[in-house]
Design a protein around this motif. Structure first.
Motif, PDB file in Angstrom:
ATOM      1  N   LEU A  85      56.943  32.381 -35.851  1.00  0.00           N
ATOM      2  CA  LEU A  85      57.984  31.784 -35.529  1.00  0.00           C
ATOM      3  C   LEU A  85      56.506  30.500 -35.171  1.00  0.00           C
ATOM      4  O   LEU A  85      56.760  29.231 -35.866  1.00  0.00           O
ATOM      5  N   ILE A  86      55.542  30.472 -34.727  1.00  0.00           N
ATOM      6  CA  ILE A  86      54.917  29.268 -34.172  1.00  0.00           C
ATOM      7  C   ILE A  86      53.718  29.482 -35.487  1.00  0.00           C
ATOM      8  O   ILE A  86      53.451  28.399 -35.864  1.00  0.00           O
ATOM      9  N   GLU A  87      53.143  30.585 -36.246  1.00  0.00           N
ATOM     10  CA  GLU A  87      52.952  30.357 -37.659  1.00  0.00           C
ATOM     11  C   GLU A  87      53.245  29.527 -38.702  1.00  0.00           C
ATOM     12  O   GLU A  87      53.132  28.902 -39.386  1.00  0.00           O
ATOM     13  N   GLU A  88      54.943  30.163 -38.446  1.00  0.00           N
ATOM     14  CA  GLU A  88      55.950  28.911 -39.615  1.00  0.00           C
ATOM     15  C   GLU A  88      55.996  27.596 -38.971  1.00  0.00           C
ATOM     16  O   GLU A  88      55.705  26.956 -40.036  1.00  0.00           O
ATOM     17  N   CYS A  89      56.166  27.524 -37.843  1.00  0.00           N
ATOM     18  CA  CYS A  89      55.608  25.860 -37.771  1.00  0.00           C
ATOM     19  C   CYS A  89      54.531  25.027 -38.123  1.00  0.00           C
ATOM     20  O   CYS A  89      54.068  23.873 -38.794  1.00  0.00           O
ATOM     21  N   ASN A  90      52.842  25.908 -38.294  1.00  0.00           N
ATOM     22  CA  ASN A  90      52.638  25.339 -38.567  1.00  0.00           C
ATOM     23  C   ASN A  90      52.315  24.984 -39.745  1.00  0.00           C
ATOM     24  O   ASN A  90      51.883  24.020 -40.753  1.00  0.00           O
ATOM     25  N   LYS A 130      56.937  19.656 -33.981  1.00  0.00           N
ATOM     26  CA  LYS A 130      55.685  19.712 -32.556  1.00  0.00           C
ATOM     27  C   LYS A 130      56.256  20.144 -31.470  1.00  0.00           C
ATOM     28  O   LYS A 130      55.828  21.271 -30.459  1.00  0.00           O
ATOM     29  N   LYS A 131      57.793  19.334 -31.318  1.00  0.00           N
ATOM     30  CA  LYS A 131      58.682  20.551 -29.935  1.00  0.00           C
ATOM     31  C   LYS A 131      58.675  21.716 -29.852  1.00  0.00           C
ATOM     32  O   LYS A 131      58.692  22.023 -29.051  1.00  0.00           O
ATOM     33  N   LEU A 132      58.560  21.743 -30.910  1.00  0.00           N
ATOM     34  CA  LEU A 132      59.459  23.426 -30.883  1.00  0.00           C
ATOM     35  C   LEU A 132      58.175  24.147 -31.152  1.00  0.00           C
ATOM     36  O   LEU A 132      58.551  25.773 -30.221  1.00  0.00           O
ATOM     37  N   LYS A 133      57.293  24.037 -31.404  1.00  0.00           N
ATOM     38  CA  LYS A 133      55.896  24.965 -31.592  1.00  0.00           C
ATOM     39  C   LYS A 133      55.872  25.147 -29.832  1.00  0.00           C
ATOM     40  O   LYS A 133      55.193  25.019 -29.839  1.00  0.00           O
ATOM     41  N   LYS A 134      55.765  23.556 -29.142  1.00  0.00           N
ATOM     42  CA  LYS A 134      55.546  23.232 -27.894  1.00  0.00           C
ATOM     43  C   LYS A 134      56.014  24.129 -27.017  1.00  0.00           C
ATOM     44  O   LYS A 134      55.609  25.343 -25.686  1.00  0.00           O
ATOM     45  N   LYS A 135      57.172  24.551 -27.511  1.00  0.00           N
ATOM     46  CA  LYS A 135      57.632  25.142 -26.720  1.00  0.00           C
ATOM     47  C   LYS A 135      57.613  26.834 -26.656  1.00  0.00           C
ATOM     48  O   LYS A 135      57.632  27.605 -25.734  1.00  0.00           O
ATOM     49  N   LEU A 136      57.793  27.194 -28.498  1.00  0.00           N
ATOM     50  CA  LEU A 136      56.920  28.620 -28.045  1.00  0.00           C
ATOM     51  C   LEU A 136      55.824  28.823 -27.523  1.00  0.00           C
ATOM     52  O   LEU A 136      55.914  29.696 -26.968  1.00  0.00           O
ATOM     53  N   MET A 137      55.193  28.175 -27.552  1.00  0.00           N
ATOM     54  CA  MET A 137      53.556  28.492 -27.153  1.00  0.00           C
ATOM     55  C   MET A 137      53.785  28.502 -25.390  1.00  0.00           C
ATOM     56  O   MET A 137      52.763  29.446 -24.512  1.00  0.00           O
ATOM     57  N   ASP A 138      54.519  27.744 -24.843  1.00  0.00           N
ATOM     58  CA  ASP A 138      54.982  27.446 -23.206  1.00  0.00           C
ATOM     59  C   ASP A 138      55.360  28.982 -23.122  1.00  0.00           C
ATOM     60  O   ASP A 138      54.803  29.475 -21.908  1.00  0.00           O
ATOM     61  N   GLU A 139      56.968  29.583 -23.841  1.00  0.00           N
ATOM     62  CA  GLU A 139      57.064  30.552 -23.573  1.00  0.00           C
ATOM     63  C   GLU A 139      55.742  31.527 -23.742  1.00  0.00           C
ATOM     64  O   GLU A 139      56.302  33.023 -23.264  1.00  0.00           O
ATOM     65  N   VAL A 140      54.638  32.004 -24.983  1.00  0.00           N
ATOM     66  CA  VAL A 140      54.092  33.190 -25.018  1.00  0.00           C
ATOM     67  C   VAL A 140      53.577  33.057 -23.573  1.00  0.00           C
ATOM     68  O   VAL A 140      52.818  34.115 -23.622  1.00  0.00           O
ATOM     69  N   VAL A 141      52.687  31.966 -23.522  1.00  0.00           N
ATOM     70  CA  VAL A 141      52.058  32.219 -21.682  1.00  0.00           C
ATOM     71  C   VAL A 141      52.599  32.865 -21.407  1.00  0.00           C
ATOM     72  O   VAL A 141      52.194  33.844 -20.602  1.00  0.00           O
ATOM     73  N   ILE A 142      53.875  32.180 -21.076  1.00  0.00           N
ATOM     74  CA  ILE A 142      54.858  32.904 -20.078  1.00  0.00           C
ATOM     75  C   ILE A 142      55.117  34.561 -20.194  1.00  0.00           C
ATOM     76  O   ILE A 142      54.993  35.453 -19.631  1.00  0.00           O
ATOM     77  N   LEU A 143      55.130  34.359 -21.543  1.00  0.00           N
ATOM     78  CA  LEU A 143      55.517  36.130 -22.119  1.00  0.00           C
ATOM     79  C   LEU A 143      53.692  37.138 -21.401  1.00  0.00           C
ATOM     80  O   LEU A 143      54.120  38.135 -21.465  1.00  0.00           O
TER      81      LEU A 143
END
Length: 250
Positions: free
Chosen positions: A99-104, A64-77
């Motif tokens: 990576l987000i899909e793998e986390c899910n 969950k922590k990793l997914k949140k970090k990836l999603m924040d980076e997606v917004v910035i990107l």
């Protein structure tokens, strides 16, 4: 065990059973011989399930922590890409989505397992409780039987002891009467040879002497008194020795 299962299952209905293998008091219920391979196997399986459950909970939190970090980076990107993204930005976005899909996928699998694990843990824990209750029930029966036998033996010994005490008192009364009659009829000189063996007064004197034997503390006190007496005598005699020179000088 089948009969015990039915009895104990009814007792467990609606009860929340604590995890037995985590309770040190549970281990104290069994002797080395009673802790059978079946119990050891169930204990290991239950502990393995508990470890797996703890691991899944930890990994789910990390995902969950990793997914949140990836999603924040997606917004910035996405903000940085604008209308004309570069190939590098497209690749970074694709990697983040993968990576987000793998986390899910992992979190979904963990969630399913975490739903099933508590049920399996509870089922195995209840089976372990049934075996525990059966072992304890048989142990209670065995100890109750042995206790009854011991109590019966003690009661028998008490009855026998009472009989022996009565017989002892009767024998002593007969001996005392015979001794008194012999003294009255024959006189003390005639039965003097029997006195050492049959004299009841001598017998009771020996008992009193043994009962009044000096204790170690009294012996120590007696020795201290004996040690003190010579000192007192010596002190008492000292003035006399000192008096002699004075009389000569006079």
């Amino acid at each position: 065990m089948a009969r015990s299962d039915e009895i104990f299952k009814a007792a467990l209905v609606g009860k929340r059973i604590p995890i037995l293998t985590l309770d040190n008091k549970w281990h104290r219920l069994f002797t080395q011989s009673e802790f059978t391979p079946e119990l050891k196997g169930m204990e290991k399986n239950l502990n393995d399930m508990l470890k797996r459950q703890a691991k899944l909970n930890t990994e789910t939190r990390e995902l969950k922590k990793l997914k949140k970090k990836l999603m924040d980076e997606v917004v910035i990107l996405a903000d940085a890409m604008g209308e004309r993204p570069t190939k590098k930005q497209d690749k970074e976005m694709a990697d983040h989505k993968r990576l987000i899909e793998e986390c899910n996928e992992k979190m979904d699998a963990y969630e399913e397992e975490l739903v099933e694990l508590p049920r399996q843990i509870n089922q195995l824990n209840n089976q372990l409780m049934l075996i525990t209750m059966d072992v304890c029930y048989r142990k209670l029966q065995q100890n109750t039987k042995e206790l009854s036998e011991i109590e019966e033996w003690i009661d028998g010994i008490r009855r026998e002891l009472k009989k022996k005490v009565v017989r002892k008192q009767e024998k002593e009364a007969v001996i005392n009467k015979l001794y008194a009659y012999m003294h009255d009829i024959f006189g003390a000189e005639v039965i003097e040879l029997f006195d050492m063996q049959y004299d009841p007064e001598e017998k009771y004197r020996r008992k009193e002497t043994a009962a009044q034997a000096v204790s170690p503390e009294k012996q120590t006190e007696g020795q201290e008194k004996q040690t003190g007496e010579p000192e007192k005598a010596e002190q008492a005699g000292q003035p006399e020795r000192n008096a002699e020179p004075e009389s000569k000088n006079t």
